[in-house]
Design a protein around this motif. Sequence first.
Motif, mmCIF file in Angstrom:
data_model
loop_
_atom_site.group_PDB
_atom_site.id
_atom_site.type_symbol
_atom_site.label_atom_id
_atom_site.label_comp_id
_atom_site.label_asym_id
_atom_site.label_seq_id
_atom_site.Cartn_x
_atom_site.Cartn_y
_atom_site.Cartn_z
ATOM 1 N N UNK A 184 42.430 3.305 27.705
ATOM 2 C CA UNK A 184 41.632 4.053 26.744
ATOM 3 C C UNK A 184 40.323 3.406 26.357
ATOM 4 N N UNK A 185 39.967 2.306 27.003
ATOM 5 C CA UNK A 185 38.697 1.646 26.681
ATOM 6 C C UNK A 185 37.542 2.372 27.371
ATOM 7 N N UNK A 186 36.462 2.676 26.637
ATOM 8 C CA UNK A 186 35.272 3.226 27.300
ATOM 9 C C UNK A 186 34.718 2.188 28.278
ATOM 10 N N UNK A 187 34.501 2.582 29.508
ATOM 11 C CA UNK A 187 34.184 1.624 30.568
ATOM 12 C C UNK A 187 32.778 1.830 31.117
ATOM 13 N N UNK A 188 32.088 0.709 31.305
ATOM 14 C CA UNK A 188 30.883 0.660 32.133
ATOM 15 C C UNK A 188 31.241 -0.247 33.301
ATOM 16 N N UNK A 189 31.048 0.213 34.525
ATOM 17 C CA UNK A 189 31.459 -0.566 35.681
ATOM 18 C C UNK A 189 30.350 -0.618 36.717
ATOM 19 N N UNK A 190 30.355 -1.681 37.521
ATOM 20 C CA UNK A 190 29.351 -1.845 38.559
ATOM 21 C C UNK A 190 29.354 -3.261 39.062
ATOM 22 N N UNK A 191 28.461 -3.603 40.012
ATOM 23 C CA UNK A 191 28.377 -4.963 40.533
ATOM 24 C C UNK A 191 28.090 -5.975 39.425
ATOM 25 N N UNK A 192 28.574 -7.210 39.622
ATOM 26 C CA UNK A 192 28.389 -8.258 38.613
ATOM 27 C C UNK A 192 26.912 -8.501 38.316
ATOM 28 N N UNK A 193 26.063 -8.316 39.327
ATOM 29 C CA UNK A 193 24.634 -8.550 39.119
ATOM 30 C C UNK A 193 24.052 -7.604 38.069
ATOM 31 N N UNK A 194 24.673 -6.437 37.881
ATOM 32 C CA UNK A 194 24.183 -5.478 36.883
ATOM 33 C C UNK A 194 24.769 -5.729 35.498
ATOM 34 N N UNK A 195 25.810 -6.553 35.456
ATOM 35 C CA UNK A 195 26.497 -6.800 34.189
ATOM 36 C C UNK A 195 25.596 -7.481 33.168
ATOM 37 N N UNK A 196 24.804 -8.448 33.633
ATOM 38 C CA UNK A 196 23.980 -9.236 32.717
ATOM 39 C C UNK A 196 23.087 -8.334 31.867
ATOM 40 N N UNK A 197 22.479 -7.350 32.484
ATOM 41 C CA UNK A 197 21.601 -6.448 31.741
ATOM 42 C C UNK A 197 22.389 -5.665 30.688
ATOM 43 N N UNK A 198 23.596 -5.209 31.040
ATOM 44 C CA UNK A 198 24.424 -4.466 30.088
ATOM 45 C C UNK A 198 24.774 -5.328 28.865
ATOM 46 N N UNK A 199 25.075 -6.600 29.129
ATOM 47 C CA UNK A 199 25.439 -7.515 28.048
ATOM 48 C C UNK A 199 24.221 -7.864 27.196
ATOM 49 N N UNK A 200 23.118 -8.213 27.860
ATOM 50 C CA UNK A 200 21.929 -8.636 27.125
ATOM 51 C C UNK A 200 21.338 -7.515 26.287
ATOM 52 N N UNK A 201 21.501 -6.287 26.734
ATOM 53 C CA UNK A 201 21.026 -5.138 25.957
ATOM 54 C C UNK A 201 22.080 -4.664 24.952
ATOM 55 N N UNK A 202 23.230 -5.338 24.970
ATOM 56 C CA UNK A 202 24.351 -5.006 24.082
ATOM 57 C C UNK A 202 24.772 -3.546 24.224
ATOM 58 N N UNK A 203 24.747 -3.079 25.459
ATOM 59 C CA UNK A 203 25.252 -1.746 25.762
ATOM 60 C C UNK A 203 26.773 -1.736 25.624
ATOM 61 N N UNK A 204 27.396 -2.907 25.813
ATOM 62 C CA UNK A 204 28.848 -3.034 25.750
ATOM 63 C C UNK A 204 29.232 -4.011 24.645
ATOM 64 N N UNK A 205 30.534 -3.997 24.303
ATOM 65 C CA UNK A 205 31.061 -4.881 23.263
ATOM 66 C C UNK A 205 31.883 -6.031 23.836
ATOM 67 N N UNK A 206 32.028 -6.049 25.147
ATOM 68 C CA UNK A 206 32.791 -7.109 25.801
ATOM 69 C C UNK A 206 32.811 -6.862 27.297
ATOM 70 N N UNK A 207 33.392 -7.796 28.039
ATOM 71 C CA UNK A 207 33.411 -7.639 29.498
ATOM 72 C C UNK A 207 34.559 -8.434 30.097
ATOM 73 N N UNK A 208 34.949 -8.031 31.308
ATOM 74 C CA UNK A 208 36.043 -8.680 32.027
ATOM 75 C C UNK A 208 35.827 -8.491 33.523
ATOM 76 N N UNK A 209 36.239 -9.507 34.295
ATOM 77 C CA UNK A 209 36.156 -9.377 35.748
ATOM 78 C C UNK A 209 35.420 -10.487 36.444
ATOM 79 N N UNK A 210 34.818 -11.426 35.673
ATOM 80 C CA UNK A 210 34.052 -12.502 36.299
ATOM 81 C C UNK A 210 34.637 -13.856 35.899
ATOM 82 N N UNK A 211 34.489 -14.878 36.754
ATOM 83 C CA UNK A 211 34.897 -16.230 36.383
ATOM 84 C C UNK A 211 33.989 -16.791 35.287
ATOM 85 N N UNK A 212 34.469 -17.830 34.607
ATOM 86 C CA UNK A 212 33.721 -18.407 33.484
ATOM 87 C C UNK A 212 32.346 -18.914 33.909
ATOM 88 N N UNK A 213 32.260 -19.488 35.109
ATOM 89 C CA UNK A 213 30.976 -20.041 35.546
ATOM 90 C C UNK A 213 29.880 -18.995 35.603
#
Length: 343
Positions: A184-213
């Motif tokens: 039931x979580x609203x999802x934004x999905x795509x390549x990891x390279x696109x994730x940074x922009x989603x996070x930096x623009x705070x389009x999302x409230x959290x993320x999962x799927x990448x290693x800590x590094x």
Amino acid sequence: MKSNLQFGAAALVIACGPAAASAETTWVANCYPPPQHVVCKDILKPWADAVADATEGRVKVRIMAKSMAPPPDQLTSIRGAVFDVAVQYNGFIEDELVGPAVAHLPFTSLDDAAAASVALWDTYQKYFSGVDELPGVELLGLWVSPGADFYAMTDPPIASVGDLAARKMWALPGPPATILKQLGSPIVSGPAAQMAEMVQRRVVDGFVGIPAAALFEFSLPDYVTSVTRTERKLFAPSFSLLLSDEKWAELSDEDRAAISAVSNEVLSRNAGAAWQTDDRVAVEKLNATKTIHIGDAAFEAELGAAAAGYAEAWKAKATAKGFDAEGALNFYTARVRELTAAE
């Protein structure tokens, strides 16, 4: 005169045969992450050096300074002769490379990428290698990166399925996106390279799927309020090292054997270990500045219930290809635990 001509042609063939077998060749290799990423710097480059050493310089691997194809297109670019060698994230080719996707199944991996990588290679050899799932390329190695944790950008930490459903999450395609959507979580999905922009623009409230590094590679720690780690991982990405079949066929038996000796299980183990080392350094950095929440058994059980359908879907696909899906899954999970306990 005729016999002299025949002798001359035969002599030319004899002379050219060994020369061709020992002639130097250079493979063009593509690495789609940035040059300082662990895949390019600590996995592909040491392997390229090992190939040159093992073949006494007869085979050299030239890694391009910039990627020549988008991340999903590594396999198709090798087949199209854009380059000869590449690292392929297997999540982009799961419809074609079904067997090794066993490593993507939720909760099959623990926090040991080297163990998971060797387990995946062993499973491939035992259960999948009899079927050529990737015509046109030679599979030189398989490895698994450290498993995914949950990163919250708002309080409180992610401690339950309800906490996930209440957040808009970025999730890597595959099990993370599929399972979170089911929860039931609203999802934004795509390549990891696109994730940074989603996070930096705070389009999302959290993320999962990448290693800590990857947090530090994408400059994301400042956006994270807490990290939730689990013993068994919701998802662990797997990768292949692929080489053009034509390039492999051009080699002498001696050079193929030499390259196999520094690839296959050796490459799988080294790649997993390199990524695990990179990840543990990142986790230590996070421990110093962020709230680390350890997911409890109830949280893992809730996630596991939502993930059951994903495993069944993989079994159906693998069985349709003629694989012993149940046997492969049981072997892989047992081998992961065995190798993890041994380290």
